[in-house]
Motif scaffolding. Sequence first.
Motif, short mmCIF file in Angstrom:
data_model
loop_
_atom_site.label_atom_id
_atom_site.label_comp_id
_atom_site.label_asym_id
_atom_site.label_seq_id
_atom_site.Cartn_x
_atom_site.Cartn_y
_atom_site.Cartn_z
N PHE A 41 0.84 -1.19 0.00
CA PHE A 41 0.00 0.00 0.00
C PHE A 41 0.88 1.24 0.00
N VAL A 42 0.27 2.39 -0.25
CA VAL A 42 0.98 3.67 -0.27
C VAL A 42 0.80 4.32 1.08
N ASN A 43 1.92 4.63 1.75
CA ASN A 43 1.83 5.22 3.08
C ASN A 43 1.61 6.73 2.98
N ASN A 92 -7.49 6.38 17.58
CA ASN A 92 -6.18 6.58 16.97
C ASN A 92 -5.42 7.59 17.81
N CYS A 93 -4.45 7.12 18.57
CA CYS A 93 -3.66 7.99 19.44
C CYS A 93 -2.46 8.61 18.72
N GLY A 94 -2.29 8.32 17.45
CA GLY A 94 -1.16 8.85 16.69
C GLY A 94 -1.47 10.18 16.04
N GLY A 95 -0.48 10.72 15.35
CA GLY A 95 -0.62 12.01 14.70
C GLY A 95 -0.95 11.94 13.23
N LEU A 96 -1.11 10.73 12.69
CA LEU A 96 -1.44 10.54 11.28
C LEU A 96 -2.71 9.71 11.16
#
Length: 407
Positions: free
Chosen positions: A144-146, A221-225
């Motif tokens: 996949f594309v990140n 979602n605890c992340g920044g993305l």
Amino acid sequence: MKSAETGANTAEPFRKVLISANDNSRVETAQINGKDVTPDSPNWSVRKLTLHGGKQEGVDVIVVDNGRLKFTVVPTRGMSVLFATLSDESGDVRLGWDSPVKEVVHPAFVNLQSRGGLGWLEGFNEWLVRCGLESNGSPGTDRFVNDAGEEVATELTLHGKIGNIPASEVEIVVDAAPPHRIRVRGRVDERGFFGPQLEMQTEISTEPGADTFRVSDSVTNCGGLPQEFQLLYHTNYGPPLLEGGSTFVAPVERVTPLNDHAARDTAHYATYAGPKLGFSEQVYCLRLLPESDNRTLVMLRNQARDRAVSLAFSTEELPFFTLWKNTNAEGEGYVTGLEPGTGFPNHRGIERQHGRVPKLAPGATRSFHIDFGIHVGEAQTQSVAARIAAIQGDRPPLLDSTPENKD
């Protein structure tokens, strides 16, 4: 006024922390009795114990007994539910199955990468196990594309990791006010550097004397993305609900076989045969019809139609439903799975192509709720069937003759 620990004579709920990574604490054993916490509703209990021996060494379990219904939560295995049993004057009704895996396997003894990514099966014996959170479905390489615009590859294992991650925080909460709902709460983290930062908060609850219980989860979602996620509730049933002549009853819009093997028997997707050695599993992907409030209802009932389990949930929260039929010989695992989810159990790459892999924005949360009922007597099961028939109305289900994706 007594303390919140005793819970009596106070508006505050009773709370008992059993496991806390934050406080570096874990209660080895505990016993909570209704007579001490809610004297006006005394016939319930919660017991915490630790299993020993073999691959279950060190596994924490919590047994909730509401006086009629009993279920066992396994914090060590992602807050799965090992089984549930309703005691009735005509006999017990069990939600669960007889897996070839006999111990409650500690995740330390599960290698998810073994057997080509099928290692998840080496600990699989619960009545309810969640599949996810980063991925669900078949193992294999996903490309996949990140978020940096680069194509990357990763190896996915069967049904993801969440069912083999021990809970970081676990507590018992009992409402002070009637009907004194009993709640087992937990937090399970699926986090990694350069990987997902997902947090699942769960509550499994019931009321004293009830024949129902509820599973309520939230995923953040605890992340920044933005982060992809998948969630499927793998609920599994053997005897007494599964037997030759048992039926699956649901308001169905469309049935699609997962592969060509299942397609040969799509017309009989809702009926079950007795155990047969060498039976090859069949999987069907269902779209269900909801009521006006977007809630739907499904049921598995036995041949005599006097025992059943029902699942009620929102098709907005869980828009897809998988029916897994594995009527193999009893020693091999005679079982069927009723599985609401955010998608189907295909490889994540396939699910992404069909738009069934949701994303969570940074800080975003999605919530999921399933109400389970155990029904005894033909009148009760027929009442549930009538409710399902009312949702179905005069709309016949569409039965696809071919799978969505060829083998």
